[in-house]
Design a protein around this motif. Structure first.
Motif, PDB file in Angstrom:
ATOM      1  N   PRO A 184      45.893  38.646  33.667  1.00 16.69           N
ATOM      2  CA  PRO A 184      45.746  39.862  34.483  1.00 16.69           C
ATOM      3  C   PRO A 184      44.305  40.333  34.619  1.00 16.69           C
ATOM      4  O   PRO A 184      43.927  40.899  35.652  1.00 16.69           O
ATOM      5  CB  PRO A 184      46.605  40.893  33.735  1.00 16.69           C
ATOM      6  CG  PRO A 184      47.602  40.067  32.989  1.00 16.69           C
ATOM      7  CD  PRO A 184      46.866  38.828  32.588  1.00 16.69           C
ATOM      8  N   ASP A 185      43.486  40.068  33.589  1.00  9.39           N
ATOM      9  CA  ASP A 185      42.090  40.532  33.629  1.00  9.39           C
ATOM     10  C   ASP A 185      41.265  39.786  34.666  1.00  9.39           C
ATOM     11  O   ASP A 185      40.186  40.230  35.052  1.00  9.39           O
ATOM     12  CB  ASP A 185      41.449  40.381  32.248  1.00  9.39           C
ATOM     13  CG  ASP A 185      42.064  41.327  31.226  1.00  9.39           C
ATOM     14  OD1 ASP A 185      42.572  42.387  31.645  1.00  9.39           O
ATOM     15  OD2 ASP A 185      42.059  40.996  30.026  1.00  9.39           O
ATOM     16  N   GLN A 186      41.774  38.616  35.097  1.00 13.26           N
ATOM     17  CA  GLN A 186      41.053  37.814  36.087  1.00 13.26           C
ATOM     18  C   GLN A 186      41.516  38.097  37.515  1.00 13.26           C
ATOM     19  O   GLN A 186      41.016  37.501  38.465  1.00 13.26           O
ATOM     20  CB  GLN A 186      41.233  36.324  35.779  1.00 13.26           C
ATOM     21  CG  GLN A 186      40.692  35.886  34.430  1.00 13.26           C
ATOM     22  CD  GLN A 186      39.193  36.106  34.327  1.00 13.26           C
ATOM     23  OE1 GLN A 186      38.451  35.780  35.248  1.00 13.26           O
ATOM     24  NE2 GLN A 186      38.742  36.654  33.201  1.00 13.26           N
ATOM     25  N   VAL A 187      42.496  38.997  37.660  1.00 15.41           N
ATOM     26  CA  VAL A 187      43.026  39.318  38.990  1.00 15.41           C
ATOM     27  C   VAL A 187      42.155  40.381  39.634  1.00 15.41           C
ATOM     28  O   VAL A 187      41.968  41.464  39.080  1.00 15.41           O
ATOM     29  CB  VAL A 187      44.485  39.813  38.898  1.00 15.41           C
ATOM     30  CG1 VAL A 187      44.990  40.239  40.279  1.00 15.41           C
ATOM     31  CG2 VAL A 187      45.376  38.714  38.331  1.00 15.41           C
ATOM     32  N   GLY A 188      41.620  40.078  40.811  1.00 19.98           N
ATOM     33  CA  GLY A 188      40.750  41.024  41.506  1.00 19.98           C
ATOM     34  C   GLY A 188      41.523  41.954  42.418  1.00 19.98           C
ATOM     35  O   GLY A 188      42.754  42.051  42.348  1.00 19.98           O
ATOM     36  N   GLU A 189      40.821  42.635  43.294  1.00 18.24           N
ATOM     37  CA  GLU A 189      41.448  43.546  44.234  1.00 18.24           C
ATOM     38  C   GLU A 189      41.858  42.793  45.504  1.00 18.24           C
ATOM     39  O   GLU A 189      41.303  41.749  45.832  1.00 18.24           O
ATOM     40  CB  GLU A 189      40.478  44.676  44.599  1.00 18.24           C
ATOM     41  CG  GLU A 189      40.106  45.578  43.428  1.00 18.24           C
ATOM     42  CD  GLU A 189      39.191  46.711  43.854  1.00 18.24           C
ATOM     43  OE1 GLU A 189      38.815  46.741  45.042  1.00 18.24           O
ATOM     44  OE2 GLU A 189      38.866  47.550  43.005  1.00 18.24           O
ATOM     45  N   VAL A 220      57.475  53.474  40.549  1.00 16.41           N
ATOM     46  CA  VAL A 220      57.742  52.367  39.630  1.00 16.41           C
ATOM     47  C   VAL A 220      56.461  51.915  38.920  1.00 16.41           C
ATOM     48  O   VAL A 220      56.461  51.689  37.700  1.00 16.41           O
ATOM     49  CB  VAL A 220      58.375  51.180  40.386  1.00 16.41           C
ATOM     50  CG1 VAL A 220      58.456  49.939  39.492  1.00 16.41           C
ATOM     51  CG2 VAL A 220      59.773  51.544  40.886  1.00 16.41           C
ATOM     52  N   VAL A 221      55.359  51.777  39.660  1.00 13.77           N
ATOM     53  CA  VAL A 221      54.121  51.265  39.058  1.00 13.77           C
ATOM     54  C   VAL A 221      53.401  52.338  38.250  1.00 13.77           C
ATOM     55  O   VAL A 221      52.609  52.021  37.339  1.00 13.77           O
ATOM     56  CB  VAL A 221      53.176  50.669  40.121  1.00 13.77           C
ATOM     57  CG1 VAL A 221      53.854  49.549  40.865  1.00 13.77           C
ATOM     58  CG2 VAL A 221      52.690  51.731  41.098  1.00 13.77           C
ATOM     59  N   GLY A 222      53.651  53.621  38.558  1.00 12.15           N
ATOM     60  CA  GLY A 222      53.024  54.692  37.788  1.00 12.15           C
ATOM     61  C   GLY A 222      51.509  54.652  37.847  1.00 12.15           C
ATOM     62  O   GLY A 222      50.914  54.543  38.923  1.00 12.15           O
ATOM     63  N   ASP A 223      50.872  54.671  36.682  1.00  9.91           N
ATOM     64  CA  ASP A 223      49.413  54.688  36.604  1.00  9.91           C
ATOM     65  C   ASP A 223      48.799  53.294  36.592  1.00  9.91           C
ATOM     66  O   ASP A 223      47.575  53.162  36.525  1.00  9.91           O
ATOM     67  CB  ASP A 223      48.970  55.442  35.341  1.00  9.91           C
ATOM     68  CG  ASP A 223      49.388  56.913  35.367  1.00  9.91           C
ATOM     69  OD1 ASP A 223      49.468  57.478  36.474  1.00  9.91           O
ATOM     70  OD2 ASP A 223      49.642  57.479  34.282  1.00  9.91           O
ATOM     71  N   GLU A 224      49.634  52.254  36.646  1.00  7.34           N
ATOM     72  CA  GLU A 224      49.112  50.885  36.611  1.00  7.34           C
ATOM     73  C   GLU A 224      48.316  50.586  37.891  1.00  7.34           C
ATOM     74  O   GLU A 224      48.768  50.867  39.002  1.00  7.34           O
ATOM     75  CB  GLU A 224      50.266  49.883  36.475  1.00  7.34           C
ATOM     76  CG  GLU A 224      49.822  48.436  36.385  1.00  7.34           C
ATOM     77  CD  GLU A 224      48.903  48.195  35.211  1.00  7.34           C
ATOM     78  OE1 GLU A 224      47.724  47.835  35.458  1.00  7.34           O
ATOM     79  OE2 GLU A 224      49.344  48.387  34.067  1.00  7.34           O
ATOM     80  N   THR A 225      47.133  50.012  37.730  1.00 11.49           N
ATOM     81  CA  THR A 225      46.279  49.702  38.886  1.00 11.49           C
ATOM     82  C   THR A 225      46.077  48.207  39.101  1.00 11.49           C
ATOM     83  O   THR A 225      45.622  47.794  40.162  1.00 11.49           O
ATOM     84  CB  THR A 225      44.900  50.369  38.721  1.00 11.49           C
ATOM     85  OG1 THR A 225      44.285  49.894  37.510  1.00 11.49           O
ATOM     86  CG2 THR A 225      45.039  51.892  38.686  1.00 11.49           C
ATOM     87  N   ASN A 226      46.414  47.392  38.092  1.00 11.74           N
ATOM     88  CA  ASN A 226      46.243  45.944  38.237  1.00 11.74           C
ATOM     89  C   ASN A 226      47.311  45.391  39.178  1.00 11.74           C
ATOM     90  O   ASN A 226      48.513  45.584  38.931  1.00 11.74           O
ATOM     91  CB  ASN A 226      46.345  45.281  36.863  1.00 11.74           C
ATOM     92  CG  ASN A 226      46.075  43.790  36.923  1.00 11.74           C
ATOM     93  OD1 ASN A 226      46.925  43.014  37.356  1.00 11.74           O
ATOM     94  ND2 ASN A 226      44.884  43.395  36.494  1.00 11.74           N
ATOM     95  N   PRO A 227      46.928  44.716  40.268  1.00  9.53           N
ATOM     96  CA  PRO A 227      47.915  44.226  41.247  1.00  9.53           C
ATOM     97  C   PRO A 227      48.984  43.328  40.636  1.00  9.53           C
ATOM     98  O   PRO A 227      50.164  43.428  40.998  1.00  9.53           O
ATOM     99  CB  PRO A 227      47.056  43.464  42.262  1.00  9.53           C
ATOM    100  CG  PRO A 227      45.706  44.064  42.153  1.00  9.53           C
ATOM    101  CD  PRO A 227      45.549  44.422  40.706  1.00  9.53           C
ATOM    102  N   TYR A 228      48.600  42.443  39.714  1.00  4.44           N
ATOM    103  CA  TYR A 228      49.566  41.541  39.097  1.00  4.44           C
ATOM    104  C   TYR A 228      50.578  42.321  38.248  1.00  4.44           C
ATOM    105  O   TYR A 228      51.789  42.094  38.340  1.00  4.44           O
ATOM    106  CB  TYR A 228      48.846  40.511  38.243  1.00  4.44           C
ATOM    107  CG  TYR A 228      49.774  39.686  37.376  1.00  4.44           C
ATOM    108  CD1 TYR A 228      50.624  38.743  37.948  1.00  4.44           C
ATOM    109  CD2 TYR A 228      49.809  39.867  35.996  1.00  4.44           C
ATOM    110  CE1 TYR A 228      51.488  37.993  37.171  1.00  4.44           C
ATOM    111  CE2 TYR A 228      50.674  39.127  35.203  1.00  4.44           C
ATOM    112  CZ  TYR A 228      51.510  38.193  35.792  1.00  4.44           C
ATOM    113  OH  TYR A 228      52.366  37.467  35.006  1.00  4.44           O
ATOM    114  N   LEU A 229      50.095  43.262  37.460  1.00  2.58           N
ATOM    115  CA  LEU A 229      50.991  44.036  36.604  1.00  2.58           C
ATOM    116  C   LEU A 229      51.835  45.011  37.433  1.00  2.58           C
ATOM    117  O   LEU A 229      52.977  45.316  37.065  1.00  2.58           O
ATOM    118  CB  LEU A 229      50.183  44.788  35.549  1.00  2.58           C
ATOM    119  CG  LEU A 229      49.418  43.888  34.563  1.00  2.58           C
ATOM    120  CD1 LEU A 229      48.611  44.731  33.581  1.00  2.58           C
ATOM    121  CD2 LEU A 229      50.377  42.963  33.821  1.00  2.58           C
TER     122      LEU A 229
END
Length: 275
Positions: A184-189, A220-229
């Motif tokens: 997930p850390d390697q997933v960009g915008e 559903v995603v809430g505060d999550e900002t990572n596209p994959y997560l």
């Protein structure tokens, strides 16, 4: 009444139909029910499955077969496509479709069009070969295995059809297992100006959405900002909240109801055609 003998009156049956949201439609003033209603009851009612164990027993071999490739390897090394490919362990399939319909069940005249699904040429499916199509004279165009959907299309002039309707399609293809290790850390915008982004995020056909879908997705995603997560959260929301049920695809299409909207409003759906 066979599966739910505790329903003693027409009123109780009616309440059951409404409570379970069984697919139905008014046709020429008559309430009609979907032909796969019984199957759908089993997929959505664990208590019914417990009472009729022979139903689930019929699926055990199929499930084991579908999941066997994810079990322990029989060989020390998996067979990959090219180097560093996520696609491995190819399986070759031979598929034979056969459909038989008595002539008396069909209208006397008119045009009958029937399409049979074929495997679509993708990175995970290849070597597609259509071996036999019967009757050849009823095939409209050539079988399609590339594009948005793969199929062979038949068209019959019912006024000329004398015998029973018999259709068969035989084909082979290779299917690969796939596995992706995502950090997930390697997933960009997202590049929202990308043609791929625009193509696969637009509201179209059966993949319809409006502001209600957006509101649900954001909750559903809430505060999550990572596209994959974010995608992972939405995936598990669907798994946990949308019941698997065969859809009346043709009826929905004729009524102009997008399947995504129907699933959103009813809480069930299947993996039917989208685009």
């Amino acid at each position: 009444m066979k599966h739910y003998p505790e329903l003693k009156s027409d009123e109780e049956v009616r309440e059951f139909v409404i409570e379970r949201d069984i697919q139905r439609a008014i046709v020429d003033g008559v309430e009609m029910y979907y032909c796969d209603m019984e199957h759908n009851l089993f997929t959505r009612d664990p208590e019914l499955v417990n009472r009729v164990p022979e139903w689930s027993a019929g699926n055990v071999l199929l499930v084991r077969y579908l999941l066997e490739e994810y079990g322990p390897r029989q060989t020390p090394f998996a067979t990959f496509k090219p180097a560093h490919s996520p696609y491995f362990n190819p399986k070759n399939y031979l598929v034979e479709y056969e459909v038989h319909t008595e002539r008396s069940l069909l209208p006397d005249e008119g045009s009958l069009r029937i399409w049979f699904p074929l495997p679509l040429q993708t990175a995970v499916q290849e070597n597609i070969s259509v071996l036999e199509v019967t009757p050849k004279e009823a095939v409209v165009g050539i079988p399609r295995t590339i594009g948005d959907i793969a199929y062979v299309l038949f068209e019959f002039d019912l006024s000329s059809l004398v015998e029973d309707l018999d259709i068969s399609v035989k084909f082979t293809f290779t299917h690969y297992q796939q596995q992706f290790d995502i950090d997930p850390d390697q997933v960009g915008e997202y590049d929202k100006e990308s043609s791929l982004y625009k193509e696969y995020t637009k509201s179209e056909g059966s993949i319809y959405f409006d502001e209600r879908f957006e509101q649900l997705a954001r909750s559903v995603v809430g505060d999550e900002t990572n596209p994959y997560l974010q995608a992972k959260k939405i995936y598990y929301y669907v798994v946990e909240n949308i019941k698997y049920t065969f859809m009346a695809h043709v009826s929905l299409e004729a009524a102009g109801i997008p399947e995504s909207l129907y699933s959103f409003e009813h809480g069930y759906g299947d993996s039917g055609p989208s685009r």
